[in-house]
Design an enzyme around this catalytic site. Sequence first.
Site, mmCIF file in Angstrom:
data_model
loop_
_atom_site.group_PDB
_atom_site.id
_atom_site.type_symbol
_atom_site.label_atom_id
_atom_site.label_comp_id
_atom_site.label_asym_id
_atom_site.label_seq_id
_atom_site.Cartn_x
_atom_site.Cartn_y
_atom_site.Cartn_z
ATOM 1 N N LYS A 120 -18.505 28.645 -1.153
ATOM 2 C CA LYS A 120 -18.329 28.425 -2.375
ATOM 3 C C LYS A 120 -18.405 27.030 -2.628
ATOM 4 O O LYS A 120 -18.992 26.486 -3.665
ATOM 5 C CB LYS A 120 -17.012 29.170 -3.316
ATOM 6 C CG LYS A 120 -16.957 28.738 -4.537
ATOM 7 C CD LYS A 120 -18.110 29.178 -5.443
ATOM 8 C CE LYS A 120 -17.769 28.709 -6.913
ATOM 9 N NZ LYS A 120 -19.140 28.903 -7.672
ATOM 10 N N LYS A 159 -12.992 19.462 -9.684
ATOM 11 C CA LYS A 159 -12.000 19.997 -8.623
ATOM 12 C C LYS A 159 -12.803 20.637 -7.485
ATOM 13 O O LYS A 159 -12.506 20.252 -6.165
ATOM 14 C CB LYS A 159 -11.240 21.317 -9.334
ATOM 15 C CG LYS A 159 -10.492 22.085 -8.270
ATOM 16 C CD LYS A 159 -11.142 23.240 -7.813
ATOM 17 C CE LYS A 159 -11.576 24.265 -9.270
ATOM 18 N NZ LYS A 159 -11.959 25.489 -9.100
ATOM 19 N N THR A 206 -12.125 29.622 -7.386
ATOM 20 C CA THR A 206 -12.600 28.815 -6.503
ATOM 21 C C THR A 206 -11.371 27.968 -6.157
ATOM 22 O O THR A 206 -11.053 27.032 -6.800
ATOM 23 C CB THR A 206 -13.648 27.988 -7.223
ATOM 24 O OG1 THR A 206 -14.926 29.055 -7.619
ATOM 25 C CG2 THR A 206 -14.129 27.045 -6.348
#
Length: 290
Positions: free
Chosen positions: A171, A239, A96
């Site tokens: 995502k 993150k 990701t």
Amino acid sequence: MEEIGFLGLGIMGKAMSMNLLRHGFKLTVWNRTLSRCDELVEHGATIGESPAAVIKKCKYTIAMLSDPAAALSVVFEEGGVLEQICAGKGYIDMSTVDAETSSKISEAITSKGGNFLEAPVSGSKKPAEDGQLVILAAGEKALYEEILPAFDVLGKKSFYLGQVGNGAKMKLVVNMIMGSMMNAFSEGLVLTEKSGLNPQTLLDVLDLGAIANPMFKMKGPSMVQSSYSPAFPLKHQQKDMRLALALGDENSVPMPVAAAANEAFKKARSMGLGDLDFSAVHETLKATKS
Ligand SMILES: NC(=O)C1=CN([C@@H]2O[C@H](COP(=O)(O)OP(=O)(O)OC[C@H]3O[C@@H](n4cnc5c(N)ncnc54)[C@H](OP(=O)(O)O)[C@@H]3O)[C@@H](O)[C@H]2O)C=CC1
Ligand SMILES: O=CC(=O)O
């Protein structure tokens, strides 16, 4: 199918590569901390001594790395992917990251004649073990079609979303929603307890209503027990919130709920909870004095 390379054997990479081995794929694996390859070798994998060595050996290489810095370093640093990528080889990054990181990697790979696909996944440790991930692919369509036999083992559904960056963005949107939901859920659990109600009853009520979902069902009981064995590390969820907020910035989308959730995850990191499951954000609220 041809032998596949696999870079990054953390929680997800290990589960995904074990699953590929179980389904008869031949794998050459590499991990920065080499000892993490041992279990895979016991199950039939071969070790590559560097990302470049893996790329040299395999027609297709999958990467599953922690964040943009890791994804970039495995490609660009000495002994990295770029040293051996060439025409006829495909690189599939399932980490990701943000669209900018993915585009940088894509440009470098394609400038050497290689093919690139980004393919981040939705679903955590258990779905990875069970081959139930949701794959969000974008980039070279021909590579997508060639790697589908592996995606069919790793996931329950693969989406092809067009140009590089679209998989990364999708995502981040999904995880931004998930991180915000986790914070609302956590506040609800704390409010239940502080107002004298039984949190288990809240879980039962939620599970029967319009906002029932697998995340509440799976994480709720362990959060009530203050148990946060990592499936999705909190540092990675933070993150993802940070990268999703940057995407919001780029597109002038106000996201006050996500921004508040990000602050809660940052607080949890500052409390030393980054390596626990992302549901450990619950501890930031529980720590609040009445
Ligand atoms: N866990 C989950 O539920 C999910 C995670 N994801 C995403 O998948 C990716 C991997 O997650 P997960 O497996 O949980 O993470 P882990 O923290 O368990 O594993 C991270 C991996 O990245 C490697 N790594 C970190 N920094 C570097 C570096 N500088 N150079 C080379 N390798 C590096 C680690 O190597 P080393 O062993 O040496 O530290 C390890 O193999 C992340 O992008 C995450 O956001 C997506 C869906 C679900
Ligand atoms: O990225 C995490 C997940 O559960 O999906």
